[in-house]
Motif scaffolding. Structure first.
Motif, short mmCIF file in Angstrom:
data_model
loop_
_atom_site.label_atom_id
_atom_site.label_comp_id
_atom_site.label_asym_id
_atom_site.label_seq_id
_atom_site.Cartn_x
_atom_site.Cartn_y
_atom_site.Cartn_z
N LEU A 88 16.61 -9.21 2.38
CA LEU A 88 17.98 -8.97 1.93
C LEU A 88 18.49 -10.06 0.99
CD1 LEU A 88 19.60 -7.60 5.20
CD2 LEU A 88 18.68 -6.32 3.27
N GLY A 89 17.83 -11.21 1.01
CA GLY A 89 18.24 -12.30 0.15
C GLY A 89 17.40 -12.36 -1.11
N LYS A 90 17.71 -13.31 -1.97
CA LYS A 90 17.00 -13.39 -3.24
C LYS A 90 15.65 -14.09 -3.13
CE LYS A 90 18.53 -17.44 -5.76
NZ LYS A 90 19.21 -17.88 -6.95
N ASP A 91 15.44 -14.81 -2.04
CA ASP A 91 14.18 -15.55 -1.86
C ASP A 91 13.19 -14.76 -1.02
OD1 ASP A 91 15.24 -17.77 -3.27
OD2 ASP A 91 16.30 -18.41 -1.46
N ASP A 92 11.96 -15.21 -1.03
CA ASP A 92 10.89 -14.64 -0.20
C ASP A 92 10.62 -13.17 -0.48
OD1 ASP A 92 10.61 -17.11 1.10
OD2 ASP A 92 12.21 -16.59 2.51
N GLY A 93 10.85 -12.73 -1.68
CA GLY A 93 10.59 -11.34 -2.02
C GLY A 93 9.12 -11.08 -2.26
N GLU A 94 8.77 -9.83 -2.31
CA GLU A 94 7.40 -9.43 -2.62
C GLU A 94 7.45 -8.09 -3.35
OE1 GLU A 94 5.14 -7.60 0.87
OE2 GLU A 94 6.62 -8.86 1.88
N CYS A 95 6.37 -7.76 -3.99
CA CYS A 95 6.19 -6.48 -4.65
C CYS A 95 7.33 -6.15 -5.61
CB CYS A 95 6.03 -5.38 -3.60
SG CYS A 95 5.21 -3.96 -4.30
N PHE A 96 7.34 -6.83 -6.74
CA PHE A 96 8.41 -6.67 -7.72
C PHE A 96 8.13 -5.58 -8.75
CE2 PHE A 96 8.88 -10.92 -6.04
CZ PHE A 96 10.24 -10.98 -5.81
N GLY A 97 6.94 -5.01 -8.73
CA GLY A 97 6.60 -3.95 -9.67
C GLY A 97 7.17 -2.61 -9.23
N MET A 98 6.97 -1.61 -10.09
CA MET A 98 7.50 -0.30 -9.75
C MET A 98 6.41 0.76 -9.82
SD MET A 98 9.17 2.79 -10.98
CE MET A 98 9.14 2.51 -12.69
N LEU A 99 5.66 0.84 -10.88
CA LEU A 99 4.62 1.85 -11.00
C LEU A 99 3.25 1.37 -10.53
CD1 LEU A 99 5.46 3.33 -14.52
CD2 LEU A 99 5.98 4.31 -12.29
N PHE A 100 2.98 0.10 -10.75
CA PHE A 100 1.70 -0.49 -10.37
C PHE A 100 1.96 -1.52 -9.27
CE2 PHE A 100 1.48 0.33 -15.03
CZ PHE A 100 0.68 1.45 -14.97
N VAL A 101 1.58 -1.17 -8.06
CA VAL A 101 1.80 -2.07 -6.92
C VAL A 101 0.45 -2.42 -6.33
CG1 VAL A 101 4.12 -1.14 -6.46
CG2 VAL A 101 2.14 -0.16 -5.29
N PRO A 102 0.38 -3.50 -5.54
CA PRO A 102 -0.91 -3.90 -4.96
C PRO A 102 -1.59 -2.77 -4.18
CG PRO A 102 0.72 -5.62 -4.64
CD PRO A 102 1.46 -4.44 -5.19
N LEU A 103 -2.90 -2.75 -4.24
CA LEU A 103 -3.68 -1.67 -3.62
C LEU A 103 -3.48 -1.58 -2.11
CD1 LEU A 103 -7.04 -1.95 -5.59
CD2 LEU A 103 -5.26 -0.23 -5.82
N ARG A 104 -3.11 -2.66 -1.47
CA ARG A 104 -2.96 -2.63 0.00
C ARG A 104 -1.90 -1.61 0.44
NH1 ARG A 104 -0.56 -7.65 -1.33
NH2 ARG A 104 1.64 -7.76 -0.76
N TYR A 105 -0.96 -1.27 -0.43
CA TYR A 105 0.08 -0.31 -0.06
C TYR A 105 -0.42 1.14 -0.11
CZ TYR A 105 3.13 -4.29 -0.43
OH TYR A 105 3.71 -5.52 -0.24
N PHE A 106 -1.60 1.35 -0.66
CA PHE A 106 -2.16 2.70 -0.75
C PHE A 106 -3.13 3.01 0.39
CE2 PHE A 106 -0.98 1.58 -5.10
CZ PHE A 106 -0.09 2.61 -5.35
N LYS A 107 -3.43 2.00 1.21
CA LYS A 107 -4.35 2.22 2.34
C LYS A 107 -3.60 2.91 3.47
CE LYS A 107 -7.17 -1.65 1.00
NZ LYS A 107 -7.60 -2.99 1.27
N LYS A 108 -4.33 3.71 4.19
CA LYS A 108 -3.70 4.47 5.30
C LYS A 108 -3.40 3.61 6.49
CE LYS A 108 -5.49 8.84 3.94
NZ LYS A 108 -5.80 10.15 4.33
#
Length: 149
Positions: A129-149
């Protein structure tokens, strides 16, 4: 030959906009302009409009400027660059605002592997919820780990 160059510039601009969106999101939106972006992470308003939408307006102005440079200054690459930015903006709006955040209630049943991965990645981004410690800032191309079941 010029047509191929035009298409290459258009496609290159579209792809480059994903990198630009990532950099802007990480270092500008979650940086010195967090005040404009924070209402996107923590809804503290009842309006459909978010201060965060000003970033969309900024890129629309950049795209329009490219069209104007093409039209009035003879900068021929302004057209494919402006159209590449416009195409990315339409894609971003469709994927981010309509598909992910459901600002319009359509595309609710998209359930393929890519759709699920994009949703997971964005959900992980919004868990902060804050501005720090964010991850995954892309929109169309995101890390492959998010596509695993």
């Amino acid at each position: 030959m010029k047509t191929l160059l035009w298409i290459a510039i258009f496609l290159g601009t579209f792809v480059a906009m994903e990198g630009m969106a990532w950099l802007t999101h990480k270092y500008v939106m979650h940086g010195f302009l967090w005040k404009l972006h924070k209402d996107h992470h923590k809804k503290d308003h009842s309006s459909w409009w978010e201060r965060n939408d000003l970033f969309f307006v900024f890129y629309a102005i950049v795209s329009i400027t490219c069209f104007l440079l093409w039209q009035y200054n003879g900068f021929w690459a302004g057209l494919p660059i402006g159209l590449g930015i416009l195409a990315y903006g339409i894609t971003y709006f469709t994927v981010h605002d309509i598909f992910i955040h459901q600002r319009f209630k359509i595309f609710r049943n998209a359930n393929n592997r890519y759709a699920k991965g994009i949703r997971r990645a964005h959900k992980m981004h919004h868990k902060h919820l804050g501005k720090d410690d964010g991850e995954c800032f892309g929109m169309l191309f995101v890390p492959l780990r998010y596509f695993k079941k």
